[in-house]
Design a protein around this motif. Structure first.
Motif, mmCIF file in Angstrom:
data_model
loop_
_atom_site.group_PDB
_atom_site.id
_atom_site.type_symbol
_atom_site.label_atom_id
_atom_site.label_comp_id
_atom_site.label_asym_id
_atom_site.label_seq_id
_atom_site.Cartn_x
_atom_site.Cartn_y
_atom_site.Cartn_z
ATOM 1 N N SER A 1 21.300 70.099 20.527
ATOM 2 C CA SER A 1 21.610 69.137 21.589
ATOM 3 C C SER A 1 21.967 69.836 22.902
ATOM 4 O O SER A 1 22.405 70.989 22.904
ATOM 5 C CB SER A 1 22.768 68.238 21.156
ATOM 6 O OG SER A 1 23.961 68.990 21.094
ATOM 7 N N ARG A 2 21.795 69.122 23.999
ATOM 8 C CA ARG A 2 22.174 69.656 25.310
ATOM 9 C C ARG A 2 23.665 70.002 25.386
ATOM 10 O O ARG A 2 24.022 71.037 25.939
ATOM 11 C CB ARG A 2 21.776 68.687 26.422
ATOM 12 C CG ARG A 2 20.311 68.755 26.744
ATOM 13 C CD ARG A 2 19.947 67.782 27.857
ATOM 14 N NE ARG A 2 18.536 67.894 28.144
ATOM 15 C CZ ARG A 2 18.058 68.506 29.203
ATOM 16 N NH1 ARG A 2 18.868 69.038 30.085
ATOM 17 N NH2 ARG A 2 16.757 68.593 29.385
ATOM 18 N N PRO A 3 24.533 69.143 24.834
ATOM 19 C CA PRO A 3 25.956 69.514 24.863
ATOM 20 C C PRO A 3 26.237 70.818 24.099
ATOM 21 O O PRO A 3 27.092 71.613 24.513
ATOM 22 C CB PRO A 3 26.664 68.323 24.200
ATOM 23 C CG PRO A 3 25.740 67.170 24.442
ATOM 24 C CD PRO A 3 24.357 67.758 24.377
ATOM 25 N N ALA A 4 25.508 71.048 23.016
ATOM 26 C CA ALA A 4 25.692 72.300 22.269
ATOM 27 C C ALA A 4 25.259 73.494 23.116
ATOM 28 O O ALA A 4 25.945 74.521 23.159
ATOM 29 C CB ALA A 4 24.914 72.261 20.956
ATOM 30 N N SER B 1 25.221 73.552 26.338
ATOM 31 C CA SER B 1 26.246 73.651 27.384
ATOM 32 C C SER B 1 27.454 74.441 26.908
ATOM 33 O O SER B 1 28.009 75.245 27.661
ATOM 34 C CB SER B 1 26.720 72.255 27.784
ATOM 35 O OG SER B 1 26.055 71.826 28.914
ATOM 36 N N ARG B 2 27.857 74.226 25.675
ATOM 37 C CA ARG B 2 28.993 74.985 25.133
ATOM 38 C C ARG B 2 28.661 76.472 25.041
ATOM 39 O O ARG B 2 29.487 77.330 25.360
ATOM 40 C CB ARG B 2 29.408 74.423 23.769
ATOM 41 C CG ARG B 2 30.160 73.099 23.874
ATOM 42 C CD ARG B 2 30.776 72.672 22.566
ATOM 43 N NE ARG B 2 29.809 72.340 21.537
ATOM 44 C CZ ARG B 2 29.200 71.158 21.403
ATOM 45 N NH1 ARG B 2 29.473 70.187 22.252
ATOM 46 N NH2 ARG B 2 28.335 70.961 20.444
ATOM 47 N N HIS B 3 27.433 76.779 24.630
ATOM 48 C CA HIS B 3 27.019 78.188 24.566
ATOM 49 C C HIS B 3 27.011 78.805 25.963
ATOM 50 O O HIS B 3 27.460 79.948 26.145
ATOM 51 C CB HIS B 3 25.632 78.310 23.928
ATOM 52 C CG HIS B 3 25.633 78.104 22.449
ATOM 53 N ND1 HIS B 3 26.295 78.939 21.580
ATOM 54 C CD2 HIS B 3 25.038 77.146 21.681
ATOM 55 C CE1 HIS B 3 26.118 78.517 20.337
ATOM 56 N NE2 HIS B 3 25.359 77.431 20.372
ATOM 57 N N ARG C 1 28.845 77.897 28.446
ATOM 58 C CA ARG C 1 30.236 78.053 28.867
ATOM 59 C C ARG C 1 30.830 79.340 28.285
ATOM 60 O O ARG C 1 31.502 80.104 28.989
ATOM 61 C CB ARG C 1 31.070 76.845 28.458
ATOM 62 C CG ARG C 1 32.498 76.929 29.007
ATOM 63 C CD ARG C 1 33.381 75.764 28.632
ATOM 64 N NE ARG C 1 33.689 75.843 27.198
ATOM 65 C CZ ARG C 1 33.378 74.903 26.307
ATOM 66 N NH1 ARG C 1 32.769 73.797 26.682
ATOM 67 N NH2 ARG C 1 33.680 75.063 25.028
ATOM 68 N N ALA D 1 18.209 74.414 27.987
ATOM 69 C CA ALA D 1 18.443 73.466 26.895
ATOM 70 C C ALA D 1 17.134 72.993 26.271
ATOM 71 O O ALA D 1 17.055 72.813 25.047
ATOM 72 C CB ALA D 1 19.252 72.279 27.397
#
Length: 120
Positions: free
Chosen positions: A37-40, A42-44, A46, A31
């Motif tokens: 962003s970190r959540p973005a 994380s989605r990648h 996943r 990240a």
């Protein structure tokens, strides 16, 4: 194959795969290498995990990601039909090699030998 193709369609996910080509990396370090962003990220990760292109392992409090390149096999096999459309590429390469070899031999013999070859 469709799942793998969809997963690599995104440039961020392709960059992640390149990062994981050489070593396992923690999610946080992955990240940190992006301006998103970190959540973005994380989605990648996943999407890559669900497609089977990466595996994750929980080590203490860190989640380490690593590449599973075996999932590319089906896609590579399918793409290969377009890369090797015919056997012409191999034949043209062989012809090119022969042309260069003949030119090299003629230069090595010199111009006098070349004239004699043409008159014979």
């Amino acid at each position: 194959m469709d799942e793998v193709a969809a997963a690599i369609a995104d440039p961020v996910r392709r960059d992640i795969l390149v990062m994981l080509r050489e070593q396992r990396l923690p999610a946080g370090e992955i990240a940190d290498r992006f301006m998103i962003s970190r959540p973005a990220v994380s989605r990648h990760l996943r999407v890559l995990r669900e497609s089977g292109l990466v595996r994750d392992t929980l080590v203490g409090r860190q989640r380490l990601y690593e590449l599973d390149a075996s999932r590319f096999a089906g896609l590579v096999e399918w793409l290969d039909q377009f890369v090797r459309v015919t056997g012409w590429e191999h034949r043209l390469d062989a012809l090119e090699t022969e042309v260069y070899r003949t030119r090299r031999e003629r230069r090595a013999r010199g111009p006098a030998d070349h004239r004699q070859e043409n008159t014979a």
